[in-house]
Motif scaffolding. Structure first.
Motif, PDB file in Angstrom:
ATOM      1  N   VAL A 110       0.863  -1.457   0.133  1.00  0.00           N
ATOM      2  CA  VAL A 110       0.595   0.135   0.228  1.00  0.00           C
ATOM      3  C   VAL A 110       0.787   1.272  -0.262  1.00  0.00           C
ATOM      4  CG1 VAL A 110      -1.951   1.146   1.042  1.00  0.00           C
ATOM      5  CG2 VAL A 110      -1.990  -1.059   0.783  1.00  0.00           C
ATOM      6  N   SER A 111       0.447   2.156  -1.038  1.00  0.00           N
ATOM      7  CA  SER A 111       1.142   3.173  -0.923  1.00  0.00           C
ATOM      8  C   SER A 111       0.252   4.461  -0.767  1.00  0.00           C
ATOM      9  CB  SER A 111       2.215   3.318  -1.940  1.00  0.00           C
ATOM     10  OG  SER A 111       2.973   4.615  -2.252  1.00  0.00           O
ATOM     11  N   THR A 112       0.717   5.654  -1.463  1.00  0.00           N
ATOM     12  CA  THR A 112       0.405   7.016  -1.075  1.00  0.00           C
ATOM     13  C   THR A 112       0.612   8.389  -2.139  1.00  0.00           C
ATOM     14  OG1 THR A 112       0.538   8.777   0.443  1.00  0.00           O
ATOM     15  CG2 THR A 112       2.522   8.214   0.277  1.00  0.00           C
ATOM     16  N   ASP A 113      -0.799   9.140  -2.154  1.00  0.00           N
ATOM     17  CA  ASP A 113      -0.431   9.796  -2.805  1.00  0.00           C
ATOM     18  C   ASP A 113       0.626  11.056  -3.258  1.00  0.00           C
ATOM     19  OD1 ASP A 113      -2.054  10.428  -0.372  1.00  0.00           O
ATOM     20  OD2 ASP A 113      -2.203  12.527  -1.324  1.00  0.00           O
ATOM     21  N   TYR A 114       1.257  11.190  -2.046  1.00  0.00           N
ATOM     22  CA  TYR A 114       2.668  11.517  -1.654  1.00  0.00           C
ATOM     23  C   TYR A 114       3.235  11.645  -2.657  1.00  0.00           C
ATOM     24  CZ  TYR A 114       0.306  14.198   2.693  1.00  0.00           C
ATOM     25  OH  TYR A 114      -0.368  14.909   3.379  1.00  0.00           O
ATOM     26  N   VAL A 115       3.704  10.879  -3.069  1.00  0.00           N
ATOM     27  CA  VAL A 115       4.539  10.242  -4.040  1.00  0.00           C
ATOM     28  C   VAL A 115       4.467  11.768  -5.588  1.00  0.00           C
ATOM     29  CG1 VAL A 115       4.746   7.582  -3.227  1.00  0.00           C
ATOM     30  CG2 VAL A 115       2.901   8.936  -5.590  1.00  0.00           C
ATOM     31  N   PHE A 116       3.626  12.424  -5.749  1.00  0.00           N
ATOM     32  CA  PHE A 116       3.497  12.956  -6.699  1.00  0.00           C
ATOM     33  C   PHE A 116       3.615  14.456  -6.334  1.00  0.00           C
ATOM     34  CE2 PHE A 116       0.538   9.745  -8.357  1.00  0.00           C
ATOM     35  CZ  PHE A 116       0.939   9.828  -9.226  1.00  0.00           C
ATOM     36  N   SER A 117       4.177  15.830  -6.878  1.00  0.00           N
ATOM     37  CA  SER A 117       4.400  16.398  -6.795  1.00  0.00           C
ATOM     38  C   SER A 117       3.446  17.669  -6.215  1.00  0.00           C
ATOM     39  CB  SER A 117       5.191  17.713  -7.285  1.00  0.00           C
ATOM     40  OG  SER A 117       4.665  18.151  -8.444  1.00  0.00           O
ATOM     41  N   GLY A 118       2.264  17.180  -7.223  1.00  0.00           N
ATOM     42  CA  GLY A 118       1.079  18.222  -6.604  1.00  0.00           C
ATOM     43  C   GLY A 118       0.701  18.962  -7.869  1.00  0.00           C
ATOM     44  N   ASP A 119       1.900  19.589  -8.652  1.00  0.00           N
ATOM     45  CA  ASP A 119       1.819  20.572  -9.438  1.00  0.00           C
ATOM     46  C   ASP A 119       0.588  20.114 -10.603  1.00  0.00           C
ATOM     47  OD1 ASP A 119       3.800  21.372  -7.609  1.00  0.00           O
ATOM     48  OD2 ASP A 119       5.224  21.015  -8.865  1.00  0.00           O
ATOM     49  N   ALA A 165       4.614  -7.430  -7.646  1.00  0.00           N
ATOM     50  CA  ALA A 165       4.169  -7.122  -7.187  1.00  0.00           C
ATOM     51  C   ALA A 165       3.012  -5.890  -7.324  1.00  0.00           C
ATOM     52  CB  ALA A 165       4.346  -5.959  -5.853  1.00  0.00           C
ATOM     53  N   THR A 166       1.143  -6.543  -6.433  1.00  0.00           N
ATOM     54  CA  THR A 166       0.480  -5.651  -6.459  1.00  0.00           C
ATOM     55  C   THR A 166       0.794  -4.041  -5.387  1.00  0.00           C
ATOM     56  OG1 THR A 166      -1.016  -7.267  -6.910  1.00  0.00           O
ATOM     57  CG2 THR A 166      -1.385  -4.963  -6.105  1.00  0.00           C
ATOM     58  N   VAL A 167       1.181  -2.451  -6.384  1.00  0.00           N
ATOM     59  CA  VAL A 167       1.238  -1.695  -5.455  1.00  0.00           C
ATOM     60  C   VAL A 167      -0.363  -1.283  -5.805  1.00  0.00           C
ATOM     61  CG1 VAL A 167       2.309   0.520  -5.533  1.00  0.00           C
ATOM     62  CG2 VAL A 167       3.281  -2.107  -5.676  1.00  0.00           C
ATOM     63  N   VAL A 168      -1.256  -0.270  -4.466  1.00  0.00           N
ATOM     64  CA  VAL A 168      -1.951   0.267  -4.396  1.00  0.00           C
ATOM     65  C   VAL A 168      -1.610   1.436  -3.978  1.00  0.00           C
ATOM     66  CG1 VAL A 168      -4.492   0.192  -3.203  1.00  0.00           C
ATOM     67  CG2 VAL A 168      -3.210  -1.474  -4.094  1.00  0.00           C
ATOM     68  N   ARG A 169      -1.768   2.597  -4.261  1.00  0.00           N
ATOM     69  CA  ARG A 169      -2.416   3.624  -4.040  1.00  0.00           C
ATOM     70  C   ARG A 169      -3.254   4.403  -3.560  1.00  0.00           C
ATOM     71  NH1 ARG A 169       1.705   6.839  -8.542  1.00  0.00           N
ATOM     72  NH2 ARG A 169       3.437   6.078  -8.349  1.00  0.00           N
TER      73      ARG A 169
END
Length: 281
Positions: free
Chosen positions: A99-108, A140-144
């Motif tokens: 399980v991962s996260t939206d924080y991997v992106f800059s948000g720009d 693997a399955t990676v779920v953001r």
């Protein structure tokens, strides 16, 4: 299937455990006391003894601001520990879902992020989670997911309802936008992906988007409270300022699910009403 869930006492982990159990799978729920994923020998020992078909890794260091000063711990738990879990899954023939996260992106970006957009984290937390995605491996399955809310633990819905009941001021930023996501819905998709043993990256969020201010108003509406009690502010207005940079836009498009013909979670307002009723009930 026999399923091992790490971080099983957390907000998402609790509902992942419940989902698999309700579907009739054999579930081994491993909280930190049962399995500290930061310790390789323990990871290999536990996964080897359980011999699961699937490992769902919900364990993480999610204190976003604390990660800025405790960088080693962030990478130890969010990155190196994933290496340990992935190694054990390969050794004992289990499919890994991380399980991962939206924080991997800059948000720009001016529109929702899909799975093939280039990550560009602006915080230690985001960087450590991106490293964890890479450690999980191609099979693997990676779920953001993002902005998680559920029956267990602390989250935005719980916070707003508590502030409302105490009559305290409610000031929420209106310049950060994301995808509110509800843990039972995310858990249901995780189960489906793991039953199919689908490798690769998937964004799994409820549909629809909101700013934190708009989300707070939706919570108030679902609870039957006065919406005008919620005041919009900017991120710059936050006192004290937050150490970690938040993505201004972290709306996640569930493009991979859609292209694969898989059901996406419903609009976030649907489970929101159910959770509010449950918490107030």
């Amino acid at each position: 299937m026999r399923v091992l869930v790490t971080g099983a006492n957390g907000q998402l982990g609790s509902d992942v455990v419940a989902r698999y159990a309700d579907s009739g799978h054999e579930v081994v729920a491993a909280g930190r006391r049962e399995l500290d994923v930061a310790h390789r020998d323990q990871v290999l020992s536990v996964i080897g003894s359980v011999s699961p078909d699937v490992v769902v890794n919900c364990a993480a260091f999610t204190a976003v601001d604390a990660c800025e000063t405790d960088v080693d711990r962030a990478f130890q738990i969010n990155a190196l520990a994933v290496r340990h879990v992935a190694e054990a899954a390969r050794r004992f023939g289990a499919h890994l879902c991380h399980v991962s996260t939206d924080y991997v992106f800059s948000g720009d970006k001016g529109e929702p992020y899909h799975e093939w957009d280039r990550p560009d984290p602006r915080s230690v937390y985001g960087a450590s989670k991106l490293a964890g995605e890479r450690e999980a491996g191609e099979e693997a399955t990676v779920v953001r997911t993002s902005w998680l809310c559920g029956r267990h633990g602390s989250n935005m819905v719980v916070t707003v309802l508590q502030l409302a009941s105490e009559g305290r001021p409610m000031r929420f930023v209106d310049d950060q936008r994301g995808s509110p996501s509800f843990t039972p819905d995310v858990a249901a998709v995780i189960e489906r992906l793991c039953v199919d043993r689908r490798p690769g990256l998937y964004h799994v969020t409820n549909q629809g988007s909101a700013s934190w201010y708009e989300f707070a108003r939706e919570v108030m509406a679902a609870a039957g409270h006065d919406l005008d009690r919620v005041t919009p502010i900017t991120t710059a207005d936050l006192q004290p300022p937050r150490p970690a940079t938040r993505p201004a836009n972290s709306v996640l498009e569930n493009r991979a699910l859609a292209l694969a013909g898989l059901d996406r979670p419903p609009d976030f307002r649907v489970p929101l009403r159910g959770l509010v009723a449950d918490l107030l009930g």
